[in-house]
Design an enzyme around this catalytic site. Sequence first.
Site, PDB file in Angstrom:
ATOM      1  N   GLN A   1      26.063  15.825  29.711  1.00  0.00           N
ATOM      2  CA  GLN A   1      25.181  16.819  29.104  1.00  0.00           C
ATOM      3  C   GLN A   1      24.065  17.348  30.001  1.00  0.00           C
ATOM      4  O   GLN A   1      23.830  18.556  30.063  1.00  0.00           O
ATOM      5  CB  GLN A   1      24.549  16.249  27.824  1.00  0.00           C
ATOM      6  CG  GLN A   1      23.669  17.230  27.082  1.00  0.00           C
ATOM      7  CD  GLN A   1      23.051  16.685  25.813  1.00  0.00           C
ATOM      8  OE1 GLN A   1      22.147  17.277  25.246  1.00  0.00           O
ATOM      9  NE2 GLN A   1      23.522  15.541  25.343  1.00  0.00           N
TER      10      GLN A   1
ATOM     11  N   GLU B   1      20.621   9.297  26.863  1.00  0.00           N
ATOM     12  CA  GLU B   1      19.644  10.090  26.116  1.00  0.00           C
ATOM     13  C   GLU B   1      18.567   9.232  25.459  1.00  0.00           C
ATOM     14  O   GLU B   1      17.372   9.406  25.701  1.00  0.00           O
ATOM     15  CB  GLU B   1      20.372  10.925  25.056  1.00  0.00           C
ATOM     16  CG  GLU B   1      19.479  11.597  24.036  1.00  0.00           C
ATOM     17  CD  GLU B   1      18.611  12.698  24.641  1.00  0.00           C
ATOM     18  OE1 GLU B   1      17.423  12.762  24.311  1.00  0.00           O
ATOM     19  OE2 GLU B   1      19.139  13.489  25.444  1.00  0.00           O
TER      20      GLU B   1
ATOM     21  N   ASP C   1      18.474  14.452  27.866  1.00  0.00           N
ATOM     22  CA  ASP C   1      19.562  15.109  28.593  1.00  0.00           C
ATOM     23  C   ASP C   1      19.302  16.597  28.798  1.00  0.00           C
ATOM     24  O   ASP C   1      19.112  17.060  29.918  1.00  0.00           O
ATOM     25  CB  ASP C   1      20.886  14.914  27.841  1.00  0.00           C
ATOM     26  CG  ASP C   1      21.547  13.586  28.167  1.00  0.00           C
ATOM     27  OD1 ASP C   1      21.477  13.166  29.328  1.00  0.00           O
ATOM     28  OD2 ASP C   1      22.147  12.980  27.264  1.00  0.00           O
TER      29      ASP C   1
ATOM     30  N   GLY D   1      -1.974  18.697  17.101  1.00  0.00           N
ATOM     31  CA  GLY D   1      -2.982  19.579  17.678  1.00  0.00           C
ATOM     32  C   GLY D   1      -4.281  19.483  16.914  1.00  0.00           C
ATOM     33  O   GLY D   1      -4.450  18.644  16.027  1.00  0.00           O
ATOM     34  N   GLY D   2      -5.209  20.355  17.246  1.00  0.00           N
ATOM     35  CA  GLY D   2      -6.513  20.322  16.598  1.00  0.00           C
ATOM     36  C   GLY D   2      -6.467  20.758  15.141  1.00  0.00           C
ATOM     37  O   GLY D   2      -7.338  20.412  14.351  1.00  0.00           O
TER      38      GLY D   2
END
Length: 421
Positions: free
Chosen positions: A16, A138, A167, A244-245
């Site tokens: 892959q 993987e 991969d 995130g914020g």
Amino acid sequence: MEALNGVRILDMTHVQAGPTCSQLLAWMGADVIKLEPPQGDATRGQLRDIPGADSLYFTMLNCNKRSITVNMKSAEGKEVFVDLLKTADIVMENFGPGVLDRLGFTWEKIHAINPRVVMGSIKGFGSTGPYAEFKAYENVAQAMGGAMSTTGTLDGAPYVTGAQIGDSGTGLHLAIGLLAALHQRDRTGIGQYVEVAMMDGVMNLCRVKWRDHQRLERQALAEYSVPTSMGMGDVPRAGNDSGGGQLGNAIHCKPHGPNDYIYVVVQEAVWNNLANLIGPTLGQPELASDPKFATISERRKNQQEMWALIAAFAANHTKREFMAILNPIDVPCGPIMSTTDLANDEHIRGREMYVELEDERRGKWWNVGMPIKLSASPAKLERAPFLGEHNDDVLKNVLGYDDAKVNAMKAAGAFTAAPKK
């Protein structure tokens, strides 16, 4: 003209990670010659769903390529490899540690044969360091690159992601490196060795977790829905937190099936509109001014209650209906799209991200389309090659072998495996 028209890639990769990279470059117009062992890429037969046809595992990663079989354990096969190497701009491999070296083709040898060639190499852990000789797959790369320890819920086991960041993510990193090296080669005339380790690629994709790892040395992570504290060490698993914020989470909608969710991000700028929308229905018309939610810091402290209120409103709507309600007030959101959703989605079809192909063995099948849109040279997807389909084409039209030489090399076993004794 296609963006990479005139670039030839000798692709020795399999499974892959490497094929992801070479398929993208083929879609950009490179001539990718997939050099396979006589038995073929292992994925041709893995998870096969139609007898006598290459598996979807293979076909979906090897479109727009030519296939030639070469027995690299024979002198004649090595001669073909060397001749192809002399015509190549890029050569790619993702063999186990030391495999290509044992065949007699170190980077130094390859560079001596063709000083202009760029060599791309994918390894689980790179060619240096105490892990260099280890094999990786993987989920091993996700485990060792930091993804698994930060994915899942705090009270549950770590999880791998559905996206193949080990991969396919490594293949994307390699494509960037190869194109950069090719650009430098065109200015200097000299190729170079480009290596991407799967573990390194996963670490790069987990960059925000390394941000939080360092923040924890100085402060708690106020946006996390799970407890954190200064100096706690490991970045915790936090379910569907946005990372995130701004606060974000997956909200269950009717009819409450396994994929009847919508992901909602509550930005500071949209809280008042969102609260004024859902509050009256929930019997809380003053929700926007409720001190528990009036500021982003208070919403972080009380986010579990905030999500419960949003979920109570969403329970009366499907994920698509709720998206249609939220979009006009600019709340970032998106339904959790299942594979069936995406396969039938008008937006996806319109952007050619799910493309129908056909070959005489498999019939009609679908591939994920080209995610990189080039305005002057859009990709045209073609089916994956059959094993050894282009042997004669490559030998005669690329290498200039005549019929006598081709037949002699065939007789010597350059393209087939030696019979078992």
